[in-house]
Design a protein around this motif. Structure first.
Motif, PDB file in Angstrom:
ATOM      1  N   ILE A   1       0.868  -1.180   0.000  1.00  0.00           N
ATOM      2  CA  ILE A   1       0.000   0.000   0.000  1.00  0.00           C
ATOM      3  C   ILE A   1       0.901   1.225   0.000  1.00  0.00           C
ATOM      4  O   ILE A   1       1.788   1.349   0.851  1.00  0.00           O
ATOM      5  N   TYR A   2       0.680   2.113  -0.939  1.00  0.00           N
ATOM      6  CA  TYR A   2       1.438   3.364  -0.985  1.00  0.00           C
ATOM      7  C   TYR A   2       0.739   4.397  -0.106  1.00  0.00           C
ATOM      8  O   TYR A   2      -0.439   4.705  -0.307  1.00  0.00           O
ATOM      9  N   ARG A   3       1.479   4.903   0.867  1.00  0.00           N
ATOM     10  CA  ARG A   3       0.929   5.926   1.757  1.00  0.00           C
ATOM     11  C   ARG A   3       1.941   7.043   1.930  1.00  0.00           C
ATOM     12  O   ARG A   3       3.123   6.796   2.210  1.00  0.00           O
ATOM     13  N   GLU A   4       1.460   8.258   1.790  1.00  0.00           N
ATOM     14  CA  GLU A   4       2.295   9.413   2.122  1.00  0.00           C
ATOM     15  C   GLU A   4       2.557   9.387   3.622  1.00  0.00           C
ATOM     16  O   GLU A   4       1.622   9.228   4.416  1.00  0.00           O
ATOM     17  N   PRO A   5       3.794   9.496   4.077  1.00  0.00           N
ATOM     18  CA  PRO A   5       4.082   9.407   5.512  1.00  0.00           C
ATOM     19  C   PRO A   5       3.220  10.353   6.335  1.00  0.00           C
ATOM     20  O   PRO A   5       3.221  11.563   6.118  1.00  0.00           O
ATOM     21  N   GLY A   6       2.457   9.761   7.268  1.00  0.00           N
ATOM     22  CA  GLY A   6       1.567  10.549   8.101  1.00  0.00           C
ATOM     23  C   GLY A   6       0.337  11.051   7.377  1.00  0.00           C
ATOM     24  O   GLY A   6      -0.497  11.729   7.976  1.00  0.00           O
ATOM     25  N   GLY A   7       0.201  10.715   6.100  1.00  0.00           N
ATOM     26  CA  GLY A   7      -0.892  11.237   5.299  1.00  0.00           C
ATOM     27  C   GLY A   7      -1.768  10.147   4.721  1.00  0.00           C
ATOM     28  O   GLY A   7      -1.877   9.046   5.277  1.00  0.00           O
ATOM     29  N   PRO A   8      -2.380  10.410   3.576  1.00  0.00           N
ATOM     30  CA  PRO A   8      -3.366   9.490   3.014  1.00  0.00           C
ATOM     31  C   PRO A   8      -2.734   8.335   2.243  1.00  0.00           C
ATOM     32  O   PRO A   8      -1.568   8.381   1.837  1.00  0.00           O
TER      33      PRO A   8
ATOM     34  N   VAL B   1      -1.345  -3.614   5.627  1.00  0.00           N
ATOM     35  CA  VAL B   1      -1.861  -2.536   6.482  1.00  0.00           C
ATOM     36  C   VAL B   1      -0.910  -2.247   7.634  1.00  0.00           C
ATOM     37  O   VAL B   1      -0.634  -1.081   7.965  1.00  0.00           O
ATOM     38  N   THR B   2      -0.392  -3.288   8.269  1.00  0.00           N
ATOM     39  CA  THR B   2       0.529  -3.040   9.384  1.00  0.00           C
ATOM     40  C   THR B   2       1.835  -2.412   8.894  1.00  0.00           C
ATOM     41  O   THR B   2       2.486  -1.680   9.645  1.00  0.00           O
ATOM     42  N   ASP B   3       2.200  -2.676   7.648  1.00  0.00           N
ATOM     43  CA  ASP B   3       3.409  -2.061   7.100  1.00  0.00           C
ATOM     44  C   ASP B   3       3.324  -0.536   7.036  1.00  0.00           C
ATOM     45  O   ASP B   3       4.342   0.150   7.062  1.00  0.00           O
ATOM     46  N   ILE B   4       2.118   0.015   6.933  1.00  0.00           N
ATOM     47  CA  ILE B   4       1.974   1.469   6.794  1.00  0.00           C
ATOM     48  C   ILE B   4       1.389   2.122   8.037  1.00  0.00           C
ATOM     49  O   ILE B   4       0.958   3.279   7.989  1.00  0.00           O
ATOM     50  N   GLY B   5       1.359   1.406   9.154  1.00  0.00           N
ATOM     51  CA  GLY B   5       0.951   2.044  10.404  1.00  0.00           C
ATOM     52  C   GLY B   5      -0.393   1.635  10.947  1.00  0.00           C
ATOM     53  O   GLY B   5      -0.833   2.182  11.963  1.00  0.00           O
ATOM     54  N   GLY B   6      -1.072   0.679  10.303  1.00  0.00           N
ATOM     55  CA  GLY B   6      -2.304   0.152  10.874  1.00  0.00           C
ATOM     56  C   GLY B   6      -1.989  -0.912  11.910  1.00  0.00           C
ATOM     57  O   GLY B   6      -0.838  -1.291  12.114  1.00  0.00           O
ATOM     58  N   GLY B   7      -3.011  -1.400  12.561  1.00  0.00           N
ATOM     59  CA  GLY B   7      -2.807  -2.414  13.580  1.00  0.00           C
ATOM     60  C   GLY B   7      -3.883  -3.470  13.525  1.00  0.00           C
ATOM     61  O   GLY B   7      -4.812  -3.414  12.713  1.00  0.00           O
ATOM     62  N   CYS B   8      -3.774  -4.472  14.393  1.00  0.00           N
ATOM     63  CA  CYS B   8      -4.739  -5.561  14.456  1.00  0.00           C
ATOM     64  C   CYS B   8      -5.291  -5.671  15.872  1.00  0.00           C
ATOM     65  O   CYS B   8      -4.702  -5.161  16.827  1.00  0.00           O
ATOM     66  N   VAL B   9      -6.422  -6.359  15.979  1.00  0.00           N
ATOM     67  CA  VAL B   9      -7.117  -6.472  17.255  1.00  0.00           C
ATOM     68  C   VAL B   9      -7.467  -7.932  17.517  1.00  0.00           C
ATOM     69  O   VAL B   9      -7.708  -8.705  16.582  1.00  0.00           O
ATOM     70  N   ASP B  10      -7.483  -8.307  18.789  1.00  0.00           N
ATOM     71  CA  ASP B  10      -7.893  -9.641  19.232  1.00  0.00           C
ATOM     72  C   ASP B  10      -7.032 -10.756  18.655  1.00  0.00           C
ATOM     73  O   ASP B  10      -7.481 -11.889  18.519  1.00  0.00           O
TER      74      ASP B  10
ATOM     75  N   GLN C   1     -13.013   2.627   8.737  1.00  0.00           N
ATOM     76  CA  GLN C   1     -11.736   3.279   8.460  1.00  0.00           C
ATOM     77  C   GLN C   1     -10.644   2.612   9.297  1.00  0.00           C
ATOM     78  O   GLN C   1     -10.841   2.312  10.472  1.00  0.00           O
ATOM     79  N   VAL C   2      -9.491   2.377   8.688  1.00  0.00           N
ATOM     80  CA  VAL C   2      -8.391   1.738   9.398  1.00  0.00           C
ATOM     81  C   VAL C   2      -7.775   2.744  10.365  1.00  0.00           C
ATOM     82  O   VAL C   2      -7.413   3.865   9.996  1.00  0.00           O
ATOM     83  N   VAL C   3      -7.657   2.323  11.608  1.00  0.00           N
ATOM     84  CA  VAL C   3      -7.153   3.190  12.671  1.00  0.00           C
ATOM     85  C   VAL C   3      -5.630   3.281  12.590  1.00  0.00           C
ATOM     86  O   VAL C   3      -4.936   2.297  12.356  1.00  0.00           O
ATOM     87  N   ASP C   4      -5.103   4.498  12.784  1.00  0.00           N
ATOM     88  CA  ASP C   4      -3.664   4.750  12.747  1.00  0.00           C
ATOM     89  C   ASP C   4      -3.073   4.436  14.113  1.00  0.00           C
ATOM     90  O   ASP C   4      -3.429   5.056  15.121  1.00  0.00           O
ATOM     91  N   GLN C   5      -2.157   3.478  14.142  1.00  0.00           N
ATOM     92  CA  GLN C   5      -1.563   3.054  15.410  1.00  0.00           C
ATOM     93  C   GLN C   5      -0.657   4.112  16.035  1.00  0.00           C
ATOM     94  O   GLN C   5      -0.299   4.019  17.209  1.00  0.00           O
ATOM     95  N   SER C   6      -0.269   5.143  15.281  1.00  0.00           N
ATOM     96  CA  SER C   6       0.606   6.174  15.838  1.00  0.00           C
ATOM     97  C   SER C   6      -0.046   6.898  17.009  1.00  0.00           C
ATOM     98  O   SER C   6       0.635   7.471  17.853  1.00  0.00           O
TER      99      SER C   6
ATOM    100  N   ILE D   1      -7.308   8.149  11.986  1.00  0.00           N
ATOM    101  CA  ILE D   1      -7.363   7.060  11.019  1.00  0.00           C
ATOM    102  C   ILE D   1      -6.301   7.276   9.938  1.00  0.00           C
ATOM    103  O   ILE D   1      -5.722   8.352   9.827  1.00  0.00           O
ATOM    104  N   ILE D   2      -6.042   6.230   9.175  1.00  0.00           N
ATOM    105  CA  ILE D   2      -5.193   6.355   7.999  1.00  0.00           C
ATOM    106  C   ILE D   2      -6.090   6.867   6.879  1.00  0.00           C
ATOM    107  O   ILE D   2      -6.977   6.132   6.433  1.00  0.00           O
TER     108      ILE D   2
END
Length: 555
Positions: free
Chosen positions: A212-219, A283-292, A487-492, A510-511
């Protein structure tokens, strides 16, 4: 692109939407790799985009399909991609139980439901691990979604039943469609496919998301995608919806969450789908996280077969075949493991959805030696009682392509226990001693080893029969962390410098422009997925697609 389309020729007659990507979508270097100021492309974006659209939906199953239809109807240009060779992924292989809450369909069948009931029932069933906001989103949108299925997708709800503990029935059953029976899971895929085709949505099979291409800290800007003709970059002006399913086909990822799963376990979609957690990893590569993730997944299985269903190259005109021997009657069965000895109280064993912490699953995980074996052994009386005698040819001539799809090394039938042990691949002395000891317990009416309640039936009447149980990762109870809007939550956000204040997930950052829905997400079912959760997946995909289409385009 043309190669990818040609590989779908086996679906001829199904009318798969797509064909070669339209010339207007091929940018042919429209992004030259340099900005207007002449600077080189940043490290977090490709040098150029090969394809551009408004919304990219990754996955064609129960979450991805409603997301794509909703996004198109909201005015977005949509492309769907799927790494598989056929439309629908695991969704076309699953049952049709679709859990929805507080719908007009329930009222049609004189079923009274209330939002607080649905909330409380699922919280209790999921051991109070569900995310309240995400669970509530499913409840609040269920009726709108149920109406949409009938008014927009051409489906018909013909019954509502109760499939698991709840105070009222919520399992919505879909009507027969094009030869597929009422309540069949593939009906949803057929209905969704027809709507996607009618809208001209591009569906690119054998296209695997790898980044996933993501601008750092952005969309999020788009995706890197592997195709049969090489790697391409796909730009999403408005958003990306991740609907990639679970990771039950990724043994490394499974073991990372639960160290006891230290061998490859056949997954329930094998060999037709390969759910390897691509969405989770990207998703985790760009700052998302997982639950449970500590609750990992549910397990199921088949007796005498390693296939959960058999589908000779899936398509809509070729229904799947049930596999495995009957496993419901266990009164005459003795269970043995690798060494030909008993390892549990057979009466506590369950064939349905199994969780890692249940006693019989714990007993299985403690079997020494790999791979773990779990054999059901019985005599002629037990074979008749279980219904195995009707499948005698499958024991004598196992054929993985013929119902019940038994396989060599997974069934055995012999005139003596020693001969049976040889076919099973367990020590004959141990198995003979085990059966002799059990027969003494049966005569005495008491099992001092494992406390199996009576009556106990001896295994004494030849011929003797055995079938091996195949443990299968069934479905995840875990996944990508999303909020009530999918929306995917931003782990930062979790990198708080100080303080102990907490906020609901709806207020976490969110991301931007990234959504996720379906089995790749966590938080709805908590610790227990249960049955009928395609209702969650479809509703959450419905939400995600609509909101992604309403995003402001990225310049």
């Amino acid at each position: 692109m043309e190669h990818a389309v040609s590989r779908r020729s086996f679906l001829k007659g199904v009318g798969l939407a797509g064909g070669a990507v339209g010339a207007g979508m091929l940018l042919n270097g429209c992004a030259s790799g340099e900005s207007d100021a002449g600077e080189a492309a940043p490290w977090w974006a490709p040098e150029s985009w090969d394809i551009e659209t408004d919304v990219i939906v990754v996955g064609t199953g129960d979450a991805g399909s409603p997301a794509a239809i909703r996004a198109v109807d909201a005015g977005a240009e949509v492309i769907m991609i799927d790494k598989g060779e056929f439309f629908g992924g695991c969704s076309v292989l699953g049952g049709g139980n679709c859990q929805l809450a507080c719908t007009s369909v329930q009222k049609r069948f004189d079923i009274e439901d209330k939002p607080e009931w649905a909330f409380e029932d699922q919280m209790e069933f999921g051991l109070y691990r569900s995310n309240p906001e995400v669970l509530q989103a499913w409840i609040d949108t269920s009726d709108e979604y149920a109406t949409w299925v009938e008014d927009v997708c051409g489906g018909e709800w013909v019954d509502v039943t109760k499939q698991e503990p709840a105070r009222v029935p919520r399992s919505h059953q879909i009507a027969e469609h094009n030869g597929q029976p009422k309540g069949s899971g593939v009906v949803f895929s057929m209905l969704f496919h027809e709507q996607l085709e009618a809208r001209g949505v591009q569906i690119l099979l054998e296209h695997k998301m790898t980044k996933i291409y993501r601008e750092p800290g952005g969309p999020v800007l788009g995706l890197e995608v592997e195709t049969p003709d090489g790697t391409i970059a796909m730009k999403a002006r408005k958003g990306v919806v991740i609907a990639t399913g679970g990771f039950k086909g990724n043994p490394r990822m499974i073991r990372a969450q639960h160290a006891a799963f230290d061998e490859t376990l056949i997954w329930t979609g094998w060999p037709d789908v390969l759910p390897t957690g691509d969405g989770h990893l990207c998703v985790t590569d760009i700052g998302g996280g997982c639950v449970d993730m500590s609750f990992i997944m549910e397990f199921s299985g088949r007796l005498g077969s390693r296939q959960y269903v058999r589908w000779d190259r899936p398509h809509f005109d070729n229904p799947s075949t049930k596999t495995g021997l009957p496993s419901g009657k266990l009164d005459h069965m003795v269970f043995v493991q690798n060494q030909g000895t008993r390892y549990l109280n057979e009466a506590g064993w369950e064939a349905g959805h199994t969780l890692p912490w249940l006693p019989h699953m714990v007993a299985f995980l403690q079997i020494e030696g790999r791979p773990r074996m779990e054999w059901f052994v019985t005599d002629q009386a037990g074979a008749v009682d279980a219904g195995w005698d009707k499948y005698e040819d499958a024991f004598l001539n196992p054929d993985s392509e013929k119902t019940p799809c038994c396989e060599p090394g997974w069934v055995a039938k012999a005139d003596t226990i020693a001969e049976l042990a040889e076919q099973m691949g367990v020590p004959a002395d141990n198995l003979e001693a085990t059966i002799a000891q059990y027969n003494e317990y049966a005569a005495a009416g008491e099992d001092p080893d494992f406390g199996r309640p009576g009556p106990l039936y001896p295994v004494a009447e030849p011929p003797f029969w055995a079938a091996r149980w195949c443990r299968m990762p069934h479905d995840q109870c875990t996944g990508i962390r999303v909020n009530q809007n999918m929306q995917v939550v931003d782990q930062s956000f979790q990198w708080q410098p100080e303080g102990c204040d907490s906020v609901p997930i709806s207020e976490e950052p969110i991301i931007p422009h990234l959504y996720a829905a379906g089995e790749c997400t966590g938080g709805t079912g908590g610790a227990v997925r249960g049955s009928g959760k395609r209702g969650w997946y479809q509703v959450h995909g419905y939400i995600a697609g609509n909101l992604a289409a309403q995003e402001d385009p990225i310049a």
